[in-house]
Scaffold this active site. Structure first.
Site, PDB file in Angstrom:
ATOM      1  N   ASP A   1     -12.703 -12.872  28.833  1.00  0.00           N
ATOM      2  CA  ASP A   1     -13.925 -12.696  29.619  1.00  0.00           C
ATOM      3  C   ASP A   1     -13.884 -11.325  30.258  1.00  0.00           C
ATOM      4  O   ASP A   1     -12.794 -10.799  30.534  1.00  0.00           O
ATOM      5  CB  ASP A   1     -14.029 -13.788  30.700  1.00  0.00           C
ATOM      6  CG  ASP A   1     -15.455 -14.046  31.140  1.00  0.00           C
ATOM      7  OD1 ASP A   1     -16.110 -13.099  31.631  1.00  0.00           O
ATOM      8  OD2 ASP A   1     -15.918 -15.192  31.015  1.00  0.00           O
TER       9      ASP A   1
ATOM     10  N   ASP B   1     -13.860  -6.416  27.718  1.00  0.00           N
ATOM     11  CA  ASP B   1     -15.280  -6.199  27.478  1.00  0.00           C
ATOM     12  C   ASP B   1     -15.513  -6.404  25.984  1.00  0.00           C
ATOM     13  O   ASP B   1     -15.286  -5.510  25.168  1.00  0.00           O
ATOM     14  CB  ASP B   1     -15.698  -4.790  27.901  1.00  0.00           C
ATOM     15  CG  ASP B   1     -17.191  -4.531  27.701  1.00  0.00           C
ATOM     16  OD1 ASP B   1     -17.879  -5.402  27.127  1.00  0.00           O
ATOM     17  OD2 ASP B   1     -17.666  -3.459  28.122  1.00  0.00           O
TER      18      ASP B   1
ATOM     19  N   TYR C   1     -32.849 -11.464  26.407  1.00  0.00           N
ATOM     20  CA  TYR C   1     -32.027 -12.663  26.265  1.00  0.00           C
ATOM     21  C   TYR C   1     -32.539 -13.528  25.116  1.00  0.00           C
ATOM     22  O   TYR C   1     -31.762 -13.990  24.271  1.00  0.00           O
ATOM     23  CB  TYR C   1     -32.034 -13.454  27.575  1.00  0.00           C
ATOM     24  CG  TYR C   1     -31.170 -14.689  27.551  1.00  0.00           C
ATOM     25  CD1 TYR C   1     -29.786 -14.588  27.596  1.00  0.00           C
ATOM     26  CD2 TYR C   1     -31.734 -15.960  27.483  1.00  0.00           C
ATOM     27  CE1 TYR C   1     -28.983 -15.727  27.567  1.00  0.00           C
ATOM     28  CE2 TYR C   1     -30.948 -17.097  27.460  1.00  0.00           C
ATOM     29  CZ  TYR C   1     -29.578 -16.983  27.503  1.00  0.00           C
ATOM     30  OH  TYR C   1     -28.789 -18.111  27.472  1.00  0.00           O
TER      31      TYR C   1
ATOM     32  N   LYS D   1     -30.418 -14.176  21.649  1.00  0.00           N
ATOM     33  CA  LYS D   1     -30.008 -15.519  21.233  1.00  0.00           C
ATOM     34  C   LYS D   1     -30.603 -15.882  19.876  1.00  0.00           C
ATOM     35  O   LYS D   1     -29.953 -16.575  19.073  1.00  0.00           O
ATOM     36  CB  LYS D   1     -30.411 -16.542  22.296  1.00  0.00           C
ATOM     37  CG  LYS D   1     -29.579 -16.468  23.569  1.00  0.00           C
ATOM     38  CD  LYS D   1     -28.083 -16.622  23.308  1.00  0.00           C
ATOM     39  CE  LYS D   1     -27.282 -16.740  24.591  1.00  0.00           C
ATOM     40  NZ  LYS D   1     -25.820 -16.801  24.336  1.00  0.00           N
TER      41      LYS D   1
END
Length: 250
Positions: free
Chosen positions: A38, A58, A154, A158
């Site tokens: 993470d 990252d 977003y 996705k």
């Protein structure tokens, strides 16, 4: 159905909290050796709590993702499963069309899409040599329809994740590697999703819950259960699929 992963090595991205943490806990309980990655430094504490290995990385950077995979392979000698839950809205809320910039667009795509691409690119060669592998990507209901977040980047990212997963299946299935996606509805599993939920207000919250066949929101564990199944031996003839885990959204 008894699903076990004894002897398997799993990398869970986005593992510091929320859905990623729940996925990691399920794999641990099923006997896997678990590595968490993470960008949030809290992943180290989470990993320690779970008895897993934590990495602050990252994942939107190709070199960093490759270095992580190489480190895991050097330590464990293998990597069998990628459970990829990194992503999110990257701190953005209610961003209008004219508020999109190259920076905020790229940041959201990096976290949600490129983090998947670079990890798969790095891990796939060893999976191909082994003749076995599982790639399970946590996308979103926003990858199938407009997003409740209202964020163009977003939603676009996705949708791209879903498309990438299907394309990966085409190229990798012949090597015994499956690639599938789990598309959750709203899960109140971290501060960002909690802020999103609270921003709706009581009336909109009620309408959202009423639109679900189950009449309840899901939990991170509901998503983790679907990921575990896709990663299992029992799912070895399932690939290129997207499973909505959303309580039955009307």
């Amino acid at each position: 159905m008894d699903i076990r992963f004894d002897g398997r090595v799993v990398l869970v991205s986005g593992g510091a909290q929320g859905i990623g943490r729940a996925i990691a806990a399920e794999f641990r309980d099923a006997g896997a050796c678990v590595h968490l990655a993470d960008i949030d430094p809290a992943v180290i504490e989470t990993a320690a709590t779970l008895g897993a290995h934590g990495h602050v990385v990252d994942l939107s950077k190709r070199a960093a993702s490759a270095a992580l995979v190489n480190d895991i392979i050097a330590r464990e000698g293998r990597i069998d499963i990628l459970a990829l839950a990194a992503g999110g809205v990257c701190g953005e809320t209610s961003l209008p069309l004219d508020g999109i910039t190259e920076e905020n667009w790229s940041r959201i795509f990096g976290a949600n899409l490129e983090s998947v691409l670079w990890l798969v690119q790095a891990a796939a060669p060893l999976m191909q040599q082994a003749g076995w592998g599982r790639i399970v990507v946590v996308s979103s209901g926003a990858g199938l329809r407009p997003s409740l977040t209202g964020l163009h980047a977003y939603t676009a990212a996705k949708h791209a994740v879903v498309g990438l997963t299907k394309q990966l299946s085409v190229g990798l299935a012949r090597y015994g590697i499956t690639a599938n996606s789990v598309a959750p509805g709203l899960i109140r599993s971290n501060p960002t999703t909690e802020r999103q939920w609270q921003s709706y207000g009581e009336d909109e919250q009620g309408r959202l819950v009423d639109s679900l066949h189950t009449r309840r929101l899901g939990k991170a564990q509901d998503v983790a259960a679907a990921v575990i199944f896709f990663a299992s031996e029992q799912a070895n003839w399932i690939t290129g699929q997207v499973l909505s885990v959303d309580g039955g959204r009307s």
